[in-house]
Design a protein around this motif. Structure first.
Motif, short mmCIF file in Angstrom:
data_model
loop_
_atom_site.label_atom_id
_atom_site.label_comp_id
_atom_site.label_asym_id
_atom_site.label_seq_id
_atom_site.Cartn_x
_atom_site.Cartn_y
_atom_site.Cartn_z
N CYS A 3 0.82 -1.01 -0.08
CA CYS A 3 0.03 -0.05 0.10
C CYS A 3 0.84 1.22 0.06
N HIS A 29 -3.10 -3.86 -7.66
CA HIS A 29 -3.29 -3.67 -6.31
C HIS A 29 -4.40 -2.88 -5.83
N CYS A 33 -7.53 -3.62 -3.15
CA CYS A 33 -7.31 -3.04 -2.18
C CYS A 33 -8.33 -1.69 -1.95
N CYS A 36 -6.69 1.81 -0.73
CA CYS A 36 -6.06 2.58 -1.80
C CYS A 36 -6.81 2.91 -2.86
ZN LIG Z 1 -3.43 -0.78 -0.80
#
Ligand SMILES: [Zn+2]
Length: 77
Positions: A3, A29, A33, A36
């Motif tokens: 992250c 990612h 996530c 994020c």
């Molecule tokens: Zn992340």
């Protein structure tokens, strides 16, 4: 990609200055996530405000605060 790494490269990602292989890694990612993704959405909106309303300054302090907020959240999980 962690992250922290993702957050570090978000600005390049939005600027389009990121190599495509790094962008692909970031997108992978982001797909997994939610924090994020939320950060990216906030960051993008912040930048849009900054460009469309020049008087509204988006101080770096706020970006730092957002980043710190996210990192704290991630640490708490
Ligand atoms: Zn992340």
């Amino acid at each position: 990609m962690t992250c922290r790494e993702a957050i570090d490269v978000l600005a390049d990602y939005l600027d389009g200055t990121m190599p495509s292989d790094v962008a692909a890694e970031l997108e992978r990612h982001l797909a997994e996530c939610a924090p994020c993704r939320a950060y990216l959405a906030t960051y993008r909106k912040t930048r849009e405000l900054g460009t469309t309303a020049a008087r509204v300054e988006m101080p770096e302090e706020m970006q730092v605060r957002l980043r710190r907020f996210l990192i704290d959240r991630l640490r708490a999980v």
